[in-house]
Motif scaffolding. Structure first.
Motif, PDB file in Angstrom:
ATOM      1  N   VAL A   1       0.956  -1.244   0.214  1.00 27.28           N
ATOM      2  CA  VAL A   1       0.100   0.006   0.184  1.00 27.28           C
ATOM      3  C   VAL A   1       0.850   1.187   0.028  1.00 27.28           C
ATOM      4  O   VAL A   1       1.103   1.527   1.023  1.00 27.28           O
ATOM      5  CB  VAL A   1      -0.891   0.051   1.287  1.00 27.28           C
ATOM      6  N   PRO A   2       1.334   1.809  -1.210  1.00 23.51           N
ATOM      7  CA  PRO A   2       1.978   2.923  -1.361  1.00 23.51           C
ATOM      8  C   PRO A   2       1.351   4.068  -1.006  1.00 23.51           C
ATOM      9  O   PRO A   2       1.996   5.132  -0.135  1.00 23.51           O
ATOM     10  CB  PRO A   2       2.546   3.052  -2.697  1.00 23.51           C
ATOM     11  N   MET A   3       0.153   4.194  -0.995  1.00 20.91           N
ATOM     12  CA  MET A   3      -0.860   5.424  -0.465  1.00 20.91           C
ATOM     13  C   MET A   3      -2.031   4.674  -0.179  1.00 20.91           C
ATOM     14  O   MET A   3      -2.833   4.291  -1.164  1.00 20.91           O
ATOM     15  CB  MET A   3      -0.880   6.445  -1.598  1.00 20.91           C
ATOM     16  N   ALA A   4      -2.650   5.143   1.172  1.00 23.95           N
ATOM     17  CA  ALA A   4      -3.729   4.715   1.561  1.00 23.95           C
ATOM     18  C   ALA A   4      -4.606   5.838   1.900  1.00 23.95           C
ATOM     19  O   ALA A   4      -4.259   6.797   2.550  1.00 23.95           O
ATOM     20  CB  ALA A   4      -3.589   3.703   2.801  1.00 23.95           C
ATOM     21  N   TRP A   5      -6.044   5.865   1.639  1.00 26.16           N
ATOM     22  CA  TRP A   5      -6.969   7.034   1.724  1.00 26.16           C
ATOM     23  C   TRP A   5      -7.577   6.353   3.170  1.00 26.16           C
ATOM     24  O   TRP A   5      -8.119   5.497   3.234  1.00 26.16           O
ATOM     25  CB  TRP A   5      -7.882   6.965   0.659  1.00 26.16           C
ATOM     26  N   ILE A   6      -7.300   7.195   4.290  1.00 19.56           N
ATOM     27  CA  ILE A   6      -7.772   7.098   5.316  1.00 19.56           C
ATOM     28  C   ILE A   6      -8.407   8.005   6.118  1.00 19.56           C
ATOM     29  O   ILE A   6      -8.603   9.354   5.599  1.00 19.56           O
ATOM     30  CB  ILE A   6      -6.275   6.637   6.144  1.00 19.56           C
ATOM     31  N   TYR A   7      -8.841   7.969   7.360  1.00 20.30           N
ATOM     32  CA  TYR A   7      -9.352   9.145   8.411  1.00 20.30           C
ATOM     33  C   TYR A   7      -8.099   9.398   9.039  1.00 20.30           C
ATOM     34  O   TYR A   7      -7.142   8.763   9.576  1.00 20.30           O
ATOM     35  CB  TYR A   7     -10.283   8.659   9.313  1.00 20.30           C
ATOM     36  N   GLU A   8      -7.897  10.958   9.010  1.00 16.79           N
ATOM     37  CA  GLU A   8      -6.748  11.521   9.924  1.00 16.79           C
ATOM     38  C   GLU A   8      -6.707  10.848  11.236  1.00 16.79           C
ATOM     39  O   GLU A   8      -5.524  10.328  11.773  1.00 16.79           O
ATOM     40  CB  GLU A   8      -7.056  12.797  10.022  1.00 16.79           C
ATOM     41  N   ALA A   9      -7.962  10.560  11.887  1.00 13.34           N
ATOM     42  CA  ALA A   9      -8.021   9.791  12.954  1.00 13.34           C
ATOM     43  C   ALA A   9      -7.190   8.528  13.115  1.00 13.34           C
ATOM     44  O   ALA A   9      -6.410   8.255  14.288  1.00 13.34           O
ATOM     45  CB  ALA A   9      -9.303   9.748  13.865  1.00 13.34           C
ATOM     46  N   GLN A  10      -7.201   7.830  12.163  1.00  8.89           N
ATOM     47  CA  GLN A  10      -6.396   6.463  12.116  1.00  8.89           C
ATOM     48  C   GLN A  10      -4.785   6.779  12.272  1.00  8.89           C
ATOM     49  O   GLN A  10      -4.168   5.948  12.952  1.00  8.89           O
ATOM     50  CB  GLN A  10      -6.863   5.688  10.827  1.00  8.89           C
ATOM     51  N   TYR A  11      -4.552   7.661  11.672  1.00  7.67           N
ATOM     52  CA  TYR A  11      -2.782   7.870  11.611  1.00  7.67           C
ATOM     53  C   TYR A  11      -2.520   8.434  12.962  1.00  7.67           C
ATOM     54  O   TYR A  11      -1.386   8.074  13.429  1.00  7.67           O
ATOM     55  CB  TYR A  11      -2.718   8.795  10.420  1.00  7.67           C
ATOM     56  N   VAL A  12      -3.223   9.339  13.396  1.00  9.54           N
ATOM     57  CA  VAL A  12      -3.023   9.857  14.704  1.00  9.54           C
ATOM     58  C   VAL A  12      -2.994   8.957  15.897  1.00  9.54           C
ATOM     59  O   VAL A  12      -2.151   8.895  16.783  1.00  9.54           O
ATOM     60  CB  VAL A  12      -4.135  11.046  15.166  1.00  9.54           C
ATOM     61  N   ASP A  13      -4.141   7.917  15.806  1.00  8.00           N
ATOM     62  CA  ASP A  13      -4.386   6.929  16.818  1.00  8.00           C
ATOM     63  C   ASP A  13      -2.956   6.115  16.732  1.00  8.00           C
ATOM     64  O   ASP A  13      -2.504   5.676  17.952  1.00  8.00           O
ATOM     65  CB  ASP A  13      -5.623   6.348  16.591  1.00  8.00           C
ATOM     66  N   ALA A  14      -2.648   5.807  15.431  1.00  9.06           N
ATOM     67  CA  ALA A  14      -1.371   4.780  15.371  1.00  9.06           C
ATOM     68  C   ALA A  14      -0.180   5.447  16.057  1.00  9.06           C
ATOM     69  O   ALA A  14       0.816   5.029  16.806  1.00  9.06           O
ATOM     70  CB  ALA A  14      -1.218   4.603  13.919  1.00  9.06           C
ATOM     71  N   ALA A  15      -0.101   6.892  15.711  1.00 14.75           N
ATOM     72  CA  ALA A  15       1.039   7.698  16.195  1.00 14.75           C
ATOM     73  C   ALA A  15       0.865   7.671  17.820  1.00 14.75           C
ATOM     74  O   ALA A  15       2.227   7.598  18.432  1.00 14.75           O
ATOM     75  CB  ALA A  15       1.060   8.968  15.661  1.00 14.75           C
ATOM     76  N   VAL A  16      -0.116   8.023  18.384  1.00 10.30           N
ATOM     77  CA  VAL A  16      -0.213   7.991  19.948  1.00 10.30           C
ATOM     78  C   VAL A  16       0.257   6.575  20.501  1.00 10.30           C
ATOM     79  O   VAL A  16       0.667   6.651  21.516  1.00 10.30           O
ATOM     80  CB  VAL A  16      -1.564   8.498  20.347  1.00 10.30           C
ATOM     81  N   HIS A  17      -0.024   5.647  19.926  1.00 10.94           N
ATOM     82  CA  HIS A  17       0.100   4.348  20.390  1.00 10.94           C
ATOM     83  C   HIS A  17       1.285   3.755  19.773  1.00 10.94           C
ATOM     84  O   HIS A  17       1.540   2.435  19.749  1.00 10.94           O
ATOM     85  CB  HIS A  17      -1.054   3.595  20.225  1.00 10.94           C
ATOM     86  N   ASN A  18       2.311   4.421  19.250  1.00  7.41           N
ATOM     87  CA  ASN A  18       3.629   4.099  18.768  1.00  7.41           C
ATOM     88  C   ASN A  18       3.613   2.788  17.871  1.00  7.41           C
ATOM     89  O   ASN A  18       4.390   1.890  17.971  1.00  7.41           O
ATOM     90  CB  ASN A  18       4.216   3.648  20.085  1.00  7.41           C
ATOM     91  N   GLN A  19       2.572   3.082  16.834  1.00  5.98           N
ATOM     92  CA  GLN A  19       2.416   1.939  16.074  1.00  5.98           C
ATOM     93  C   GLN A  19       3.075   2.298  14.489  1.00  5.98           C
ATOM     94  O   GLN A  19       3.209   1.750  13.496  1.00  5.98           O
ATOM     95  CB  GLN A  19       1.110   1.684  15.616  1.00  5.98           C
ATOM     96  N   LEU A  20       3.511   3.540  14.554  1.00 10.51           N
ATOM     97  CA  LEU A  20       4.073   4.091  13.156  1.00 10.51           C
ATOM     98  C   LEU A  20       5.632   3.526  13.129  1.00 10.51           C
ATOM     99  O   LEU A  20       6.508   3.663  13.783  1.00 10.51           O
ATOM    100  CB  LEU A  20       3.861   5.530  13.014  1.00 10.51           C
ATOM    101  N   LYS A  21       5.954   3.541  11.911  1.00 17.59           N
ATOM    102  CA  LYS A  21       7.564   3.300  11.546  1.00 17.59           C
ATOM    103  C   LYS A  21       8.062   4.792  11.337  1.00 17.59           C
ATOM    104  O   LYS A  21       7.277   5.732  10.603  1.00 17.59           O
ATOM    105  CB  LYS A  21       7.765   2.383  10.396  1.00 17.59           C
ATOM    106  N   PRO A  22       9.481   4.906  11.324  1.00 12.55           N
ATOM    107  CA  PRO A  22       9.936   6.219  11.060  1.00 12.55           C
ATOM    108  C   PRO A  22       9.967   7.185   9.689  1.00 12.55           C
ATOM    109  O   PRO A  22       9.749   8.010   9.458  1.00 12.55           O
ATOM    110  CB  PRO A  22      11.726   5.959  11.163  1.00 12.55           C
ATOM    111  N   ASP A  23       9.483   6.206   8.568  1.00 15.42           N
ATOM    112  CA  ASP A  23       9.514   6.841   7.375  1.00 15.42           C
ATOM    113  C   ASP A  23       8.004   6.968   6.672  1.00 15.42           C
ATOM    114  O   ASP A  23       7.543   7.245   5.769  1.00 15.42           O
ATOM    115  CB  ASP A  23      10.068   5.788   6.077  1.00 15.42           C
ATOM    116  N   MET A  24       7.059   6.856   7.760  1.00 12.84           N
ATOM    117  CA  MET A  24       5.671   6.865   7.479  1.00 12.84           C
ATOM    118  C   MET A  24       5.143   8.509   7.601  1.00 12.84           C
ATOM    119  O   MET A  24       5.668   9.054   8.353  1.00 12.84           O
ATOM    120  CB  MET A  24       4.609   6.161   8.318  1.00 12.84           C
ATOM    121  N   VAL A  25       4.502   8.894   6.524  1.00 15.26           N
ATOM    122  CA  VAL A  25       4.189  10.226   6.336  1.00 15.26           C
ATOM    123  C   VAL A  25       2.345  10.363   6.210  1.00 15.26           C
ATOM    124  O   VAL A  25       1.755   9.611   5.555  1.00 15.26           O
ATOM    125  CB  VAL A  25       4.818  10.834   5.170  1.00 15.26           C
ATOM    126  N   LEU A  26       1.986  11.551   6.795  1.00 16.02           N
ATOM    127  CA  LEU A  26       0.500  11.708   6.641  1.00 16.02           C
ATOM    128  C   LEU A  26       0.577  13.120   5.582  1.00 16.02           C
ATOM    129  O   LEU A  26       1.028  13.928   5.811  1.00 16.02           O
ATOM    130  CB  LEU A  26       0.085  12.365   7.846  1.00 16.02           C
TER     131      LEU A  26
END
Length: 487
Positions: free
Chosen positions: A373-398
């Motif tokens: 999945v090079p680009m995924a259409w999402i709710y901003e909330a999904q990305y923020v939730d993953a960031a708050v719960h330390n699920q993102l990798k360093p090269d991930m971008v919103l």
């Protein structure tokens, strides 16, 4: 040394139990989901329990949540019941206490009961866990839990805590983590509510889910909510929080699209929908982008979405792209609808298989990287939730699309119980704060900015460049037009 060795043995047992559980889920759901999807769900659920000191029940809890996400139609079990799915939950040691190895052990029962009635802080109470470990029967365990819960609450002269009222609802899948959060369960319990939810795509909720067995519906847009209101003949609704649509990607992809003139970087990263649409209409592939050495894949440059026939997030993608395709004007009338569909339908049909709800693509994004999945259409909330719960990798971008659209998460109550929940979610300070912790923008937006600042998540709190979705009937016509394009 002895303590370290014991911890190592416990970790090894947990890993063994999780491997066996994952293999079991792959076997059980092989017809509905590929192994990679099952493994991604297990991995994402497991991350919710990172950092918890008590590990004995982690495999059981992971399996319970994963089964519900892989098979949303299966109802949650009622309070105090053991999971009734065809595979028995296995404790961290991989064993069952029953003589034949098939009965539920008391630890499973205790975990099932504790997950429904006890705040997270009590589950970690050593005295309570000691009772469970000693193999006390389920009824005794429940009595101990209730006694501890009562003693932990403020003294009220011996008055027993009121019985919880169960409120059943069907919700957009991106809100599952919110309702699964023990803190949310605790906050609702303080108001005497136990909320039992089943996830589904928001358009599924509005078009094909049997709503007669629920007290409320909680889709992810005002359009889906309006359709539900029409069907059910109700006028009441609540909008406790919202979330703009966004695109989750990776730095190498963002760099490539920056060179192509589609992406602009700054305090936040933006994605020019008009330039993207022009590129996608030509069928440009990643290998044809100048200077592409990071993602040399012979696939069309496309944003991955869900299925617009079932999911609100894809409907919001359609709303944005149709607006841009219609010369940056809200689509109105049959002629404009047909023209917009002719330009944007290939953005969907060229993707191949798409999931029915937004939870799946985002979990693939988190687990499998840009190869899938090079680009995924999402709710901003999904990305923020993953960031708050330390699920993102360093090269991930919103990335924020220009323009974007705000998705209004709307509670439609069907009775007094549903109305009570909708009002609580909208007005209770604790629930509003917890919504912000899960990435949503509550009615008090300062809670969102505070949560994102605390976790250093780069978001745009203002988002001036927004479009309004088309009216209900126009959006339905657009969706019908895209649906016909699949045939």
């Amino acid at each position: 040394m002895a303590v370290g060795a014991a911890r190592g043995e416990n970790a090894a047992r947990e890993e063994k139990a999780l491997r066996e559980m994952t293999n079991r889920l792959v076997d059980d759901y092989g017809e509905a989901h590929p192994p990679e999807r099952v493994e991604a769900v297990v991995g994402a659920v497991r991350k919710r329990f990172e950092g918890h000191a008590v590990r004995d029940f982690v495999p059981i809890l992971v399996e319970r949540i994963a089964r519900r996400e892989l098979d949303p139609k299966r109802s949650k079990n009622s309070a105090g019941q053991v999971d009734s799915s065809k595979s028995e939950p296995v404790a961290a040691n991989g064993e069952s206490d029953s003589p034949d190895g098939h009965g539920a052990d008391t630890t499973s029962v205790f975990a099932a009961v504790a997950g429904r009635f006890v705040p997270a802080r009590l589950v970690e109470n050593k005295r309570v866990l000691g009772v469970a470990a000693a193999g006390v029967a389920a009824v005794t365990a429940l009595g101990v839990i209730l006694a501890v819960q009562q003693s932990d609450s403020p003294s009220d002269g011996g008055t027993a805590a009121p019985a919880l009222t169960t409120v059943r609802g069907v919700v957009g899948s991106e809100k599952s983590a919110f309702f699964d959060d023990p803190k949310v369960v605790d906050a609702l319990g303080k108001h005497g509510l136990e909320v039992d939810v089943e996830p589904a795509g928001s358009r599924q909720i509005a078009t094909s889910v049997d709503l007669g067995k629920y007290d409320f519906a909680f889709p992810s847009s005002s359009a889906a909510a309006e359709r539900i209101q029409r069907q059910r003949g109700v006028s009441g609704k609540y909008v406790p929080f919202s979330s703009p649509m966004a695109i989750a990607t990776f730095k190498p992809i963002a760099d490539l699209l920056t060179q192509a003139g589609i992406v602009q970087t700054g305090a936040t990263t933006t994605f020019d929908v008009e330039k993207y649409l022009s590129l996608a209409e030509k069928g440009v592939q990643w290998t044809q982008l100048d200077g592409n050495t990071a993602y040399s894949v012979p696939k069309n440059v496309l944003v991955s979405t869900t299925d617009p026939r079932t999911s609100n997030s894809a409907a919001m993608y359609l709303a944005v792209t149709a607006y841009v395709a219609n010369d940056n004007t809200i689509v109105r009338g049959a002629k404009a609808e047909d023209y917009a569909v002719s330009r944007v339908s290939r953005l969907f049909t060229r993707q191949g298989y798409t999931e029915s709800s937004s939870d799946g693509p985002f979990k693939d994004y988190l687990a499998n990287g840009m190869g899938t999945v090079p680009m995924a259409w999402i709710y901003e909330a999904q990305y923020v939730d993953a960031a708050v719960h330390n699920q993102l990798k360093p090269d991930m971008v919103l990335m924020y699309p220009k323009p974007t659209v705000m998705s209004q998460h709307t509670v439609v109550p069907f009775n007094d119980k549903g109305d009570r929940l909708g009002k609580l979610l909208t007005t209770d300070p604790d629930l509003q704060r917890l919504a912000a912790d899960h990435g949503f923008r509550p009615t008090d937006v300062s809670l969102f900015t505070k949560a994102t600042a605390a976790h250093q998540v780069p978001v745009d709190p203002n988002l001036v460049n927004q479009v309004g979705p088309p009216d209900y009937d126009t959006l339905e016509h657009l969706l019908d037009g895209v649906a016909k394009s699949y045939n």
